[in-house]
Structures are given as C-alpha cells and as structure tokens.
Write a protein that holds these residues in place. Structure first.
Motif, PDB file in Angstrom:
ATOM      1  N   GLY A  67     -28.222 -27.138   0.325  1.00 53.07           N
ATOM      2  CA  GLY A  67     -28.342 -25.979   0.919  1.00 53.07           C
ATOM      3  C   GLY A  67     -29.906 -24.864   0.143  1.00 53.07           C
ATOM      4  N   ARG A  68     -29.592 -24.245   0.600  1.00 53.86           N
ATOM      5  CA  ARG A  68     -31.275 -23.287   0.301  1.00 53.86           C
ATOM      6  C   ARG A  68     -30.891 -22.288   0.453  1.00 53.86           C
ATOM      7  N   MET A  69     -31.199 -21.251  -0.329  1.00 49.63           N
ATOM      8  CA  MET A  69     -31.488 -19.738  -0.470  1.00 49.63           C
ATOM      9  C   MET A  69     -32.823 -18.946  -0.436  1.00 49.63           C
ATOM     10  N   SER A  70     -32.951 -18.400   0.380  1.00 53.93           N
ATOM     11  CA  SER A  70     -34.306 -17.533   0.241  1.00 53.93           C
ATOM     12  C   SER A  70     -35.171 -15.984   0.705  1.00 53.93           C
ATOM     13  N   ASP A  71     -35.499 -15.585   0.149  1.00 58.93           N
ATOM     14  CA  ASP A  71     -36.451 -14.653   1.180  1.00 58.93           C
ATOM     15  C   ASP A  71     -36.602 -15.402   2.433  1.00 58.93           C
ATOM     16  N   ARG A 115     -31.361 -26.113   8.309  1.00 61.57           N
ATOM     17  CA  ARG A 115     -30.918 -25.536   9.364  1.00 61.57           C
ATOM     18  C   ARG A 115     -32.283 -24.144   8.469  1.00 61.57           C
ATOM     19  N   HIS A 116     -32.051 -23.862   7.497  1.00 62.94           N
ATOM     20  CA  HIS A 116     -32.854 -23.547   6.368  1.00 62.94           C
ATOM     21  C   HIS A 116     -34.392 -23.075   6.522  1.00 62.94           C
ATOM     22  N   ALA A 117     -34.146 -24.575   6.298  1.00 59.49           N
ATOM     23  CA  ALA A 117     -35.923 -24.613   7.060  1.00 59.49           C
ATOM     24  C   ALA A 117     -37.067 -24.088   8.422  1.00 59.49           C
ATOM     25  N   VAL A 163     -36.608 -19.859   8.420  1.00 57.02           N
ATOM     26  CA  VAL A 163     -37.864 -19.717   8.211  1.00 57.02           C
ATOM     27  C   VAL A 163     -39.152 -19.652   8.953  1.00 57.02           C
ATOM     28  N   ALA A 164     -39.237 -21.224   9.047  1.00 57.10           N
ATOM     29  CA  ALA A 164     -40.121 -21.518  10.524  1.00 57.10           C
ATOM     30  C   ALA A 164     -40.466 -19.962  11.409  1.00 57.10           C
ATOM     31  N   HIS A 165     -39.184 -20.001  11.328  1.00 57.46           N
ATOM     32  CA  HIS A 165     -39.112 -18.530  12.503  1.00 57.46           C
ATOM     33  C   HIS A 165     -39.416 -17.705  12.234  1.00 57.46           C
TER      34      HIS A 165
END
Length: 270
Positions: free
Chosen positions: A227-231, A256-258, A261-263
């Motif tokens: 997974g990814r976790m970010s601001d 899903r993270h990407a 974030v793009a949204h």
C-alpha cells in the motif's frame, strides 16, 4: 558500522524481537487495566489521558530505552527530548492509541510503536489486544497480521462502504449526487490505517492534526503490505522532525492511492 549499512541485519533482527515482545507485554498491561476504575484527566485543549496511558508508556520506555540507550525517544506521553533530533534511530510511541475508546470501554484501541531511521520507519508493531490484531512490519520484509502475511486490496475503484475517515473529506471523492455511506468510524487512527494493510478497508483517511506517534507504525505496515500512505499531494510523511504534527493523509493500496491522490491534485481541499 558504516552509515549505509546501519541498522545492519543483526541489529534489525534484535530490535524486531525486542519490539514484538515489548509491545505484546504493553498490550497485556493495557488490557489488564481496561474497563477498570482509572484516574483520568485532560491534557492540552481536549486530549484525554489516564493512568493506564502512563503505565503503558513507562513499561515501553523501560524496556525499549533500557535495551537501546543510544536511540532517541518520542512518545505522546513523554516530554519531548529534543536530543532525538540528533539520533539516527528513534522509537516513536503511542502507548494507547484511541484513549477515548479505551476509557469508554470500546474495543478499538491499540499500542503503536515504530523504530524510525532518520525520518522513515524501519520496524513497526501495532497491537489491539481486545480484537486480537497484532500487525508487524520490517522494512523490505512485508507485513504480517498475527503471523500471516497480508496485503492491501488491489484496484482503483472507490467503494465508500470500505473507506473510513472524516466524512466531509471522503465526500469530496464522490463524483455523483447523493449521500455516501462510509465504513463505521474507527476511533483509533493507527488501527484505522492498519486495516488497509490486511484489506479490511480499501482506504483510510486521517484528518489534520495527527502526530508522528499516531502514524509512523501504521505507515510502514501499510507500505509493506503493498500500500501507500502520504499526504494528499502524494508526498511521503517524514518523521522525527522538530515539528511532529501532520495534515490530511490517505492510506490505500498502491493503485487506489494513486487514483485518490490524482483526484485531490485536481480538486484540492480549500
């Protein structure tokens, strides 16, 4: 030891065993005090704390700092020792994440501890004894839940019933008219984020004003589960800095993270 090789495999293995044993012991102590009459008070503006938080913090500090006296220490329930800023390795600790849940007799709380190297976690343990969830991760070695390897859910579709976090924030992902129904609230932020790692949730959000101790362990647990976790801009979270407070964050499987974030890059928060 050369910086490039630090922490080396032997030290990492030693600290991983120390971390698992200590967090299990801390979870057992917290559970023994759960749903008992506790002294409690408010710190800061509105943050609850109890004698259980302090007892668990004292145990963690005695075990972890006692075994690794050269490491830094950052805990929600300890005075901030700025010496941590000069240490390559620092324990980042939330003795009881979800104290309100804990004090109200609800099950969703946990002990959360990470070992941070410079600004990124390399070891992580999150233990929720009342729900029997022990998440553990080592950088580069994956994430386990109760000893079994886990992974975040793949894909990029948004199923709001499998997302958790502040509703006004998640609603900004809704491109259709009408109300959305989110996953029931999870009062422990660390546990909310970790449940992305084993696929219980597709995505989880943290509102502003979360801290290193809420996030560091869950961050590695999510990352090591693919997974990814970010601001919301996609930038990684940096830990053990002078400022330990963070803004809005999202955790999800890689694709899903990407997409999320793009949204938000196209539709930033006000």
């Amino acid at each position: 030891m050369a910086d490039a090789d630090f922490p080396d495999a032997t030290i990492l293995t030693r600290d991983a065993a120390l971390l698992q044993d200590t967090v299990r012991e801390a979870g057992s102590l917290a559970r023994s005090m759960f749903r008992t009459e506790l002294k409690k008070w408010i710190k800061g503006a509105s943050s609850p704390v109890s004698e259980a938080d302090i007892a668990v913090n004292d145990l963690l500090e005695a075990r972890l700092r006692g075994a690794t006296p050269d490491y830094g220490w950052l805990s929600e329930e300890s005075a901030d020792d700025q010496a941590r800023l000069s240490r390559r390795l620092t324990w980042v600790v939330d003795p009881i994440d979800g104290t309100r849940n804990y004090l109200n007799g609800h099950d969703e709380w946990c002990v959360s501890v990470a070992l941070v190297e410079v600004s990124a976690p390399v070891l992580a343990a999150v233990y929720a004894p009342t729900t029997n969830e022990f998440f553990f991760a080592v950088r580069g070695q994956g994430t386990t839940l109760n000893g079994h390897q886990v992974r975040a859910t793949p894909g990029s579709l948004l199923d709001f019933a499998r997302m958790a976090g502040p509703k006004p924030m998640v609603e900004r992902l809704n491109m259709k008219d009408g109300d959305i129904k989110l996953h029931p609230r999870i009062g422990s932020l660390a546990l909310r984020l970790c449940r992305v790692a084993n696929g219980s949730l597709d995505a989880a959000f943290a509102g502003g004003n979360s801290h290193d101790w809420d996030l560091a362990a869950a961050d590695l647990i999510v990352q090591e589960a693919d997974g990814r976790m970010s601001d919301l801009s996609g930038d990684p979270i940096l830990y053990n800095r002078r400022e330990v407070t963070h803004g809005v964050l999202v955790a999800a499987g890689r694709d899903r993270h990407a997409s999320i974030v793009a949204h938000f890059r196209n539709r930033p928060l006000p």
